[in-house]
Design a protein around this motif. Structure first.
Motif, PDB file in Angstrom:
ATOM      1  N   ALA A  94     -19.570 -94.734  37.205  1.00  0.00           N
ATOM      2  CA  ALA A  94     -20.259 -93.682  36.060  1.00  0.00           C
ATOM      3  C   ALA A  94     -20.483 -92.310  36.998  1.00  0.00           C
ATOM      4  O   ALA A  94     -21.240 -92.115  37.569  1.00  0.00           O
ATOM      5  CB  ALA A  94     -21.662 -94.411  35.747  1.00  0.00           C
ATOM      6  N   SER A  95     -19.850 -91.307  36.246  1.00  0.00           N
ATOM      7  CA  SER A  95     -19.522 -90.221  36.740  1.00  0.00           C
ATOM      8  C   SER A  95     -20.996 -89.038  36.385  1.00  0.00           C
ATOM      9  O   SER A  95     -21.533 -89.010  35.348  1.00  0.00           O
ATOM     10  CB  SER A  95     -18.404 -89.277  36.315  1.00  0.00           C
ATOM     11  N   ARG A  96     -21.626 -88.609  37.570  1.00  0.00           N
ATOM     12  CA  ARG A  96     -22.477 -87.755  37.491  1.00  0.00           C
ATOM     13  C   ARG A  96     -22.108 -86.543  37.005  1.00  0.00           C
ATOM     14  O   ARG A  96     -22.886 -85.611  36.519  1.00  0.00           O
ATOM     15  CB  ARG A  96     -23.261 -87.487  38.728  1.00  0.00           C
ATOM     16  N   ALA A  97     -20.842 -86.025  37.450  1.00  0.00           N
ATOM     17  CA  ALA A  97     -20.344 -84.735  36.995  1.00  0.00           C
ATOM     18  C   ALA A  97     -19.740 -84.698  35.835  1.00  0.00           C
ATOM     19  O   ALA A  97     -20.178 -83.505  34.801  1.00  0.00           O
ATOM     20  CB  ALA A  97     -19.057 -84.390  37.991  1.00  0.00           C
ATOM     21  N   ASP A  98     -19.502 -85.607  35.127  1.00  0.00           N
ATOM     22  CA  ASP A  98     -18.804 -85.625  33.648  1.00  0.00           C
ATOM     23  C   ASP A  98     -19.375 -86.636  32.650  1.00  0.00           C
ATOM     24  O   ASP A  98     -18.941 -86.624  31.585  1.00  0.00           O
ATOM     25  CB  ASP A  98     -17.274 -85.830  33.766  1.00  0.00           C
ATOM     26  N   GLN A  99     -20.631 -87.333  33.079  1.00  0.00           N
ATOM     27  CA  GLN A  99     -20.954 -88.042  32.057  1.00  0.00           C
ATOM     28  C   GLN A  99     -20.077 -88.947  31.501  1.00  0.00           C
ATOM     29  O   GLN A  99     -20.179 -89.204  30.204  1.00  0.00           O
ATOM     30  CB  GLN A  99     -22.072 -87.326  31.217  1.00  0.00           C
ATOM     31  N   VAL A 100     -19.215 -89.647  32.301  1.00  0.00           N
ATOM     32  CA  VAL A 100     -18.147 -90.531  31.613  1.00  0.00           C
ATOM     33  C   VAL A 100     -18.258 -91.735  32.584  1.00  0.00           C
ATOM     34  O   VAL A 100     -18.412 -91.701  33.777  1.00  0.00           O
ATOM     35  CB  VAL A 100     -16.821 -89.908  31.559  1.00  0.00           C
ATOM     36  N   ILE A 101     -17.889 -92.935  31.847  1.00  0.00           N
ATOM     37  CA  ILE A 101     -17.534 -94.022  33.005  1.00  0.00           C
ATOM     38  C   ILE A 101     -15.911 -94.145  33.027  1.00  0.00           C
ATOM     39  O   ILE A 101     -15.353 -94.352  31.952  1.00  0.00           O
ATOM     40  CB  ILE A 101     -18.224 -95.077  32.135  1.00  0.00           C
ATOM     41  N   ALA A 102     -15.581 -94.111  34.283  1.00  0.00           N
ATOM     42  CA  ALA A 102     -14.071 -94.220  34.513  1.00  0.00           C
ATOM     43  C   ALA A 102     -13.758 -95.490  34.903  1.00  0.00           C
ATOM     44  O   ALA A 102     -14.455 -96.330  35.930  1.00  0.00           O
ATOM     45  CB  ALA A 102     -13.623 -93.141  35.492  1.00  0.00           C
ATOM     46  N   HIS A 103     -12.694 -96.268  34.586  1.00  0.00           N
ATOM     47  CA  HIS A 103     -12.288 -97.575  35.018  1.00  0.00           C
ATOM     48  C   HIS A 103     -10.645 -97.585  35.091  1.00  0.00           C
ATOM     49  O   HIS A 103     -10.072 -97.232  34.186  1.00  0.00           O
ATOM     50  CB  HIS A 103     -12.954 -98.417  34.020  1.00  0.00           C
ATOM     51  N   GLU A 104     -10.329 -97.807  36.448  1.00  0.00           N
ATOM     52  CA  GLU A 104      -8.807 -98.029  36.483  1.00  0.00           C
ATOM     53  C   GLU A 104      -8.399 -99.284  36.755  1.00  0.00           C
ATOM     54  O   GLU A 104      -9.081-100.085  37.747  1.00  0.00           O
ATOM     55  CB  GLU A 104      -8.413 -97.045  37.700  1.00  0.00           C
ATOM     56  N   PHE A 224     -13.303 -89.088  40.306  1.00  0.00           N
ATOM     57  CA  PHE A 224     -14.062 -89.472  41.371  1.00  0.00           C
ATOM     58  C   PHE A 224     -14.520 -88.466  42.410  1.00  0.00           C
ATOM     59  O   PHE A 224     -15.389 -88.413  42.834  1.00  0.00           O
ATOM     60  CB  PHE A 224     -13.343 -90.752  41.900  1.00  0.00           C
ATOM     61  N   ALA A 225     -13.548 -87.746  42.947  1.00  0.00           N
ATOM     62  CA  ALA A 225     -14.027 -86.753  43.697  1.00  0.00           C
ATOM     63  C   ALA A 225     -15.017 -85.717  43.224  1.00  0.00           C
ATOM     64  O   ALA A 225     -16.057 -85.278  43.915  1.00  0.00           O
ATOM     65  CB  ALA A 225     -12.734 -85.806  44.206  1.00  0.00           C
ATOM     66  N   ARG A 226     -14.842 -85.343  41.993  1.00  0.00           N
ATOM     67  CA  ARG A 226     -16.026 -84.584  41.100  1.00  0.00           C
ATOM     68  C   ARG A 226     -17.331 -85.199  41.307  1.00  0.00           C
ATOM     69  O   ARG A 226     -18.418 -84.531  41.432  1.00  0.00           O
ATOM     70  CB  ARG A 226     -15.629 -84.230  39.803  1.00  0.00           C
ATOM     71  N   HIS A 227     -17.271 -86.685  40.724  1.00  0.00           N
ATOM     72  CA  HIS A 227     -18.591 -87.519  41.165  1.00  0.00           C
ATOM     73  C   HIS A 227     -19.201 -87.271  42.444  1.00  0.00           C
ATOM     74  O   HIS A 227     -20.335 -87.283  42.459  1.00  0.00           O
ATOM     75  CB  HIS A 227     -17.986 -88.723  40.573  1.00  0.00           C
ATOM     76  N   ALA A 228     -18.296 -87.880  43.477  1.00  0.00           N
ATOM     77  CA  ALA A 228     -18.808 -87.678  44.551  1.00  0.00           C
ATOM     78  C   ALA A 228     -19.306 -86.613  45.209  1.00  0.00           C
ATOM     79  O   ALA A 228     -20.266 -86.391  46.052  1.00  0.00           O
ATOM     80  CB  ALA A 228     -17.702 -88.289  45.624  1.00  0.00           C
ATOM     81  N   ALA A 229     -18.789 -85.482  44.866  1.00  0.00           N
ATOM     82  CA  ALA A 229     -19.323 -84.120  45.503  1.00  0.00           C
ATOM     83  C   ALA A 229     -20.579 -83.864  44.537  1.00  0.00           C
ATOM     84  O   ALA A 229     -21.630 -83.172  45.051  1.00  0.00           O
ATOM     85  CB  ALA A 229     -18.290 -82.939  44.630  1.00  0.00           C
ATOM     86  N   ALA A 230     -20.830 -84.389  43.347  1.00  0.00           N
ATOM     87  CA  ALA A 230     -22.179 -84.351  42.403  1.00  0.00           C
ATOM     88  C   ALA A 230     -23.174 -85.469  43.038  1.00  0.00           C
ATOM     89  O   ALA A 230     -24.494 -85.329  42.607  1.00  0.00           O
ATOM     90  CB  ALA A 230     -22.152 -84.199  41.270  1.00  0.00           C
ATOM     91  N   THR A 231     -22.854 -86.315  44.038  1.00  0.00           N
ATOM     92  CA  THR A 231     -23.868 -87.477  44.361  1.00  0.00           C
ATOM     93  C   THR A 231     -24.564 -87.107  45.443  1.00  0.00           C
ATOM     94  O   THR A 231     -23.792 -86.703  46.485  1.00  0.00           O
ATOM     95  CB  THR A 231     -22.825 -88.596  44.542  1.00  0.00           C
ATOM     96  N   PRO A 232     -26.041 -87.162  45.477  1.00  0.00           N
ATOM     97  CA  PRO A 232     -26.637 -86.995  46.658  1.00  0.00           C
ATOM     98  C   PRO A 232     -26.151 -87.601  47.855  1.00  0.00           C
ATOM     99  O   PRO A 232     -25.673 -88.866  47.895  1.00  0.00           O
ATOM    100  CB  PRO A 232     -27.952 -87.257  46.178  1.00  0.00           C
ATOM    101  N   ALA A 233     -26.324 -87.123  49.012  1.00  0.00           N
ATOM    102  CA  ALA A 233     -25.683 -87.708  50.306  1.00  0.00           C
ATOM    103  C   ALA A 233     -26.640 -88.736  50.742  1.00  0.00           C
ATOM    104  O   ALA A 233     -27.812 -88.765  50.539  1.00  0.00           O
ATOM    105  CB  ALA A 233     -25.601 -86.639  51.368  1.00  0.00           C
TER     106      ALA A 233
END
Length: 233
Positions: A94-104, A224-233
């Motif tokens: 569930a992306s913090r950056a784009d407010q979308v649930i991505a499923h591959e 996912f890279a965008r989401h990870a960058a927006a996720t607190p460490a």
């Protein structure tokens, strides 16, 4: 790489035992066998279940080596298993950056993703008095599976609306009634947005949600890279 907070070697039989990904505004719980994976979408900060999305792949052979994990930092849920062709994988966040649930969905080497996508409204915990409308369409190469849930309260109408954009790489998508059929995809990406309809709302959100989905990058790794960058460490 962070250690998983959860790990299991068998699929969850019910949604209350599934693995969850969430970003504070929306989320998803993944469970079920590889031949019938189910995703319970959650909307709002209360994480209330809105509806269930089903990924039916009846041709999936008997599997072994099943494993599922949730990454402790990013919330990414990954499941893998093997058959006579190799390793299959499915991953979601569930992306913090784009407010979308991505499923591959990724097939074993040399294989393809062949599946039927649908929604189910008979989930335990949903109000029996609510009404559901579902629709499946194909536009500009993408499939769209839409659900609208409507209920009544003392303050008026309320409900949820969710849209999943289906992107098949190297395959085809057909609309069949209220389902989408994917044939021969080298990989499959599902992008879902949800919103809650309140009594004070001026209208439903379908046009805005669909426009937002159409404008998103259709590469899982990029999202996912965008989401990870927006996720607190």
């Amino acid at each position: 790489m962070s250690e998983p907070t959860m790990y299991d070697t068998s699929p969850a039989a019910c949604w209350t035992d599934g693995f969850r990904t969430a970003n504070g505004e929306c989320g998803a719980v993944l469970y079920g066998e590889p031949a019938m994976e189910k995703v319970v979408f959650e909307a709002g900060r209360s994480c209330h279940p809105a509806y269930e999305f089903r990924i039916s792949s009846p041709g999936m052979a008997a599997v072994g080596g099943y494993g599922r994990i949730t990454d402790s930092r990013t919330g990414e849920v990954i499941s893998t298993w093997t058959d006579g062709h190799g390793t299959w994988a499915r991953r979601a966040f569930a992306s913090r950056a784009d407010q979308v649930i991505a499923h591959e969905l990724l097939p074993a080497p040399g294989r393809t993703v062949d599946t039927t996508l649908s929604v189910d409204t008979a989930l335990d915990g949903l109000l029996g008095s609510t009404r559901f409308t579902t629709r499946a369409t194909v536009s500009n190469g993408s499939g769209y599976l839409t659900l609208r849930r409507v209920g009544l309260s003392g303050c008026g109408a309320f409900g949820y609306e969710g849209i999943t954009r289906v992107v098949a790489f190297g395959g085809s998508i057909l609309a069949s009634g209220t389902t989408l059929v994917v044939i021969g995809a080298a990989r499959l990406l599902l992008l879902t947005k949800l919103d809650r309809y309140e009594p004070s709302s001026t209208g439903w959100f379908f046009p805005a949600l669909r426009t937002a989905l159409a404008g998103l990058d259709n590469d899982y790794a990029t999202l996912f890279a965008r989401h990870a960058a927006a996720t607190p460490a």
